[in-house]
Design a protein around this motif. Structure first.
Motif, PDB file in Angstrom:
ATOM      1  N   PHE A 227      36.314  52.362  42.990  1.00 55.86           N
ATOM      2  CA  PHE A 227      37.551  51.606  42.292  1.00 55.86           C
ATOM      3  C   PHE A 227      37.192  49.997  42.410  1.00 55.86           C
ATOM      4  O   PHE A 227      37.520  49.692  43.595  1.00 55.86           O
ATOM      5  CB  PHE A 227      38.885  52.239  43.260  1.00 55.86           C
ATOM      6  CG  PHE A 227      38.865  53.826  42.962  1.00 55.86           C
ATOM      7  CD1 PHE A 227      39.988  54.011  41.801  1.00 55.86           C
ATOM      8  CD2 PHE A 227      38.267  54.612  43.587  1.00 55.86           C
ATOM      9  CE1 PHE A 227      40.114  55.443  41.422  1.00 55.86           C
ATOM     10  CE2 PHE A 227      38.500  55.900  43.335  1.00 55.86           C
ATOM     11  CZ  PHE A 227      39.291  56.341  42.371  1.00 55.86           C
ATOM     12  N   ASN A 228      37.180  49.666  41.356  1.00 53.84           N
ATOM     13  CA  ASN A 228      37.167  48.301  41.107  1.00 53.84           C
ATOM     14  C   ASN A 228      38.370  47.151  40.796  1.00 53.84           C
ATOM     15  O   ASN A 228      38.622  47.553  39.657  1.00 53.84           O
ATOM     16  CB  ASN A 228      36.103  47.741  40.127  1.00 53.84           C
ATOM     17  CG  ASN A 228      34.746  48.498  40.511  1.00 53.84           C
ATOM     18  OD1 ASN A 228      33.779  47.995  41.403  1.00 53.84           O
ATOM     19  ND2 ASN A 228      34.358  49.816  39.759  1.00 53.84           N
ATOM     20  N   GLU A 229      38.722  46.417  41.682  1.00 50.28           N
ATOM     21  CA  GLU A 229      40.019  45.811  41.407  1.00 50.28           C
ATOM     22  C   GLU A 229      39.394  44.704  40.195  1.00 50.28           C
ATOM     23  O   GLU A 229      38.577  43.926  40.529  1.00 50.28           O
ATOM     24  CB  GLU A 229      40.414  45.043  42.711  1.00 50.28           C
ATOM     25  CG  GLU A 229      41.158  46.042  43.519  1.00 50.28           C
ATOM     26  CD  GLU A 229      41.753  45.399  44.770  1.00 50.28           C
ATOM     27  OE1 GLU A 229      41.581  44.295  45.004  1.00 50.28           O
ATOM     28  OE2 GLU A 229      42.596  46.215  45.577  1.00 50.28           O
ATOM     29  N   ILE A 230      40.207  44.615  39.196  1.00 56.00           N
ATOM     30  CA  ILE A 230      40.083  43.682  38.280  1.00 56.00           C
ATOM     31  C   ILE A 230      41.111  42.559  38.517  1.00 56.00           C
ATOM     32  O   ILE A 230      42.206  42.781  38.751  1.00 56.00           O
ATOM     33  CB  ILE A 230      40.094  44.233  36.692  1.00 56.00           C
ATOM     34  CG1 ILE A 230      39.311  45.517  36.614  1.00 56.00           C
ATOM     35  CG2 ILE A 230      39.786  43.274  35.832  1.00 56.00           C
ATOM     36  CD1 ILE A 230      37.732  45.397  37.100  1.00 56.00           C
ATOM     37  N   GLU A 231      40.294  41.262  38.513  1.00 50.40           N
ATOM     38  CA  GLU A 231      41.303  40.087  38.550  1.00 50.40           C
ATOM     39  C   GLU A 231      41.404  39.230  37.440  1.00 50.40           C
ATOM     40  O   GLU A 231      40.578  39.076  36.546  1.00 50.40           O
ATOM     41  CB  GLU A 231      40.423  39.282  39.813  1.00 50.40           C
ATOM     42  CG  GLU A 231      40.436  39.915  40.990  1.00 50.40           C
ATOM     43  CD  GLU A 231      39.828  39.150  42.263  1.00 50.40           C
ATOM     44  OE1 GLU A 231      39.297  38.070  41.929  1.00 50.40           O
ATOM     45  OE2 GLU A 231      39.812  39.430  43.494  1.00 50.40           O
ATOM     46  N   SER A 232      42.635  38.753  37.382  1.00 49.84           N
ATOM     47  CA  SER A 232      42.951  37.612  36.296  1.00 49.84           C
ATOM     48  C   SER A 232      41.859  36.551  36.382  1.00 49.84           C
ATOM     49  O   SER A 232      41.861  35.800  37.482  1.00 49.84           O
ATOM     50  CB  SER A 232      44.145  37.388  36.111  1.00 49.84           C
ATOM     51  OG  SER A 232      44.518  36.435  35.098  1.00 49.84           O
ATOM     52  N   GLU A 233      41.328  36.092  35.475  1.00 46.34           N
ATOM     53  CA  GLU A 233      40.724  34.827  35.431  1.00 46.34           C
ATOM     54  C   GLU A 233      41.282  33.581  34.865  1.00 46.34           C
ATOM     55  O   GLU A 233      40.896  32.305  34.758  1.00 46.34           O
ATOM     56  CB  GLU A 233      39.059  35.103  34.527  1.00 46.34           C
ATOM     57  CG  GLU A 233      38.444  35.943  34.864  1.00 46.34           C
ATOM     58  CD  GLU A 233      37.155  36.368  33.990  1.00 46.34           C
ATOM     59  OE1 GLU A 233      36.861  35.457  33.038  1.00 46.34           O
ATOM     60  OE2 GLU A 233      36.236  37.152  34.396  1.00 46.34           O
ATOM     61  N   VAL A 234      42.533  33.751  34.796  1.00 47.67           N
ATOM     62  CA  VAL A 234      43.468  32.699  34.137  1.00 47.67           C
ATOM     63  C   VAL A 234      44.913  32.940  34.567  1.00 47.67           C
ATOM     64  O   VAL A 234      45.475  33.882  34.846  1.00 47.67           O
ATOM     65  CB  VAL A 234      43.444  32.870  32.600  1.00 47.67           C
ATOM     66  CG1 VAL A 234      44.133  34.030  31.966  1.00 47.67           C
ATOM     67  CG2 VAL A 234      44.276  31.704  31.808  1.00 47.67           C
ATOM     68  N   SER A 235      45.519  31.842  34.666  1.00 47.68           N
ATOM     69  CA  SER A 235      46.730  31.699  35.167  1.00 47.68           C
ATOM     70  C   SER A 235      48.091  31.828  33.993  1.00 47.68           C
ATOM     71  O   SER A 235      47.588  31.255  33.036  1.00 47.68           O
ATOM     72  CB  SER A 235      47.385  30.543  36.048  1.00 47.68           C
ATOM     73  OG  SER A 235      46.407  30.572  37.149  1.00 47.68           O
ATOM     74  N   GLY A 236      48.892  32.655  34.053  1.00 44.08           N
ATOM     75  CA  GLY A 236      49.922  32.744  32.788  1.00 44.08           C
ATOM     76  C   GLY A 236      50.825  33.838  32.995  1.00 44.08           C
ATOM     77  O   GLY A 236      51.227  34.451  33.921  1.00 44.08           O
ATOM     78  N   LYS A 237      51.286  34.144  32.021  1.00 41.32           N
ATOM     79  CA  LYS A 237      52.176  35.377  31.910  1.00 41.32           C
ATOM     80  C   LYS A 237      51.785  36.596  31.084  1.00 41.32           C
ATOM     81  O   LYS A 237      51.313  36.225  29.806  1.00 41.32           O
ATOM     82  CB  LYS A 237      53.392  34.903  31.230  1.00 41.32           C
ATOM     83  CG  LYS A 237      54.779  35.789  31.121  1.00 41.32           C
ATOM     84  CD  LYS A 237      55.966  35.093  30.350  1.00 41.32           C
ATOM     85  CE  LYS A 237      57.048  35.937  30.307  1.00 41.32           C
ATOM     86  NZ  LYS A 237      58.228  35.263  29.598  1.00 41.32           N
ATOM     87  N   ILE A 238      51.977  37.535  31.622  1.00 42.76           N
ATOM     88  CA  ILE A 238      51.430  38.920  30.773  1.00 42.76           C
ATOM     89  C   ILE A 238      52.355  39.126  29.672  1.00 42.76           C
ATOM     90  O   ILE A 238      53.703  39.157  29.831  1.00 42.76           O
ATOM     91  CB  ILE A 238      51.593  39.975  31.779  1.00 42.76           C
ATOM     92  CG1 ILE A 238      50.483  39.864  32.852  1.00 42.76           C
ATOM     93  CG2 ILE A 238      51.107  41.482  31.103  1.00 42.76           C
ATOM     94  CD1 ILE A 238      49.176  39.795  32.575  1.00 42.76           C
TER      95      ILE A 238
END
Length: 159
Positions: free
Chosen positions: A125-136
């Motif tokens: 199970f690989n946690e995927i992290e955001s590479e950018v800051s912002g709003k989904i």
């Protein structure tokens, strides 16, 4: 074999065009098999915007122009968004377990490094992290569905 090596192997296999690969050593056994149904769905999405280069008849052009302008309008809106893509082939999960809330929802703010989902590959199970800051802005994949390498998972408004 380390997780990074497995990811690199999966990426190599996905780019090679092979449908199935079996590797067996004294230490481990790996079997990677592409699911053709998922591959067709992923290829169908990028194929939708490309009717413009190959119109054969004038009626086809007149029919495709309104569709193109709609796609261009939505594409224009989406162009300001950044995609968070899957770094591997696997199964997409929005939650750490069935009883937990989603990592992120539409409207949530994320920072670079925040976990946005999990992609499970070969029981890892690989946690995927955001590479950018912002709003989904949009979740592009349904929970517990297969994803391909480099498939967009989320749209983020970096503004």
């Amino acid at each position: 074999m380390k997780a990074k090596e497995i990811q690199d192997l999966i990426n190599f296999i996905s780019k090679s065009g092979l449908d199935e690969v079996n590797i067996e050593t004294e230490e481990f056994k790996i079997k990677v098999k592409k699911q053709s149904e998922v591959k067709q769905v992923v290829q169908a999405a990028p194929a939708a915007p490309s009717p413009a280069p190959a119109p054969a008849a004038a009626p086809a052009q007149s029919e495709s122009k309104p569709a193109e302008s709609k796609e261009a309008a939505s594409g224009g809106d989406d162009s300001k968004y950044v995609e968070i893509k899957s770094p591997m082939i696997g199964t997409f999960y929005r939650t750490p377990n069935p009883e937990s809330p989603s990592f992120v929802n539409v409207g949530d703010s994320v920072k670079a490094g925040d976990t946005v989902c999990i992609v499970e590959a070969m029981k890892l199970f690989n946690e995927i992290e955001s590479e950018v800051s912002g709003k989904i802005v949009k979740v592009l994949v349904e929970n517990a569905t297969p994803v391909e390498y480099d498939q967009p998972l989320f749209l983020v408004d970096p503004a």
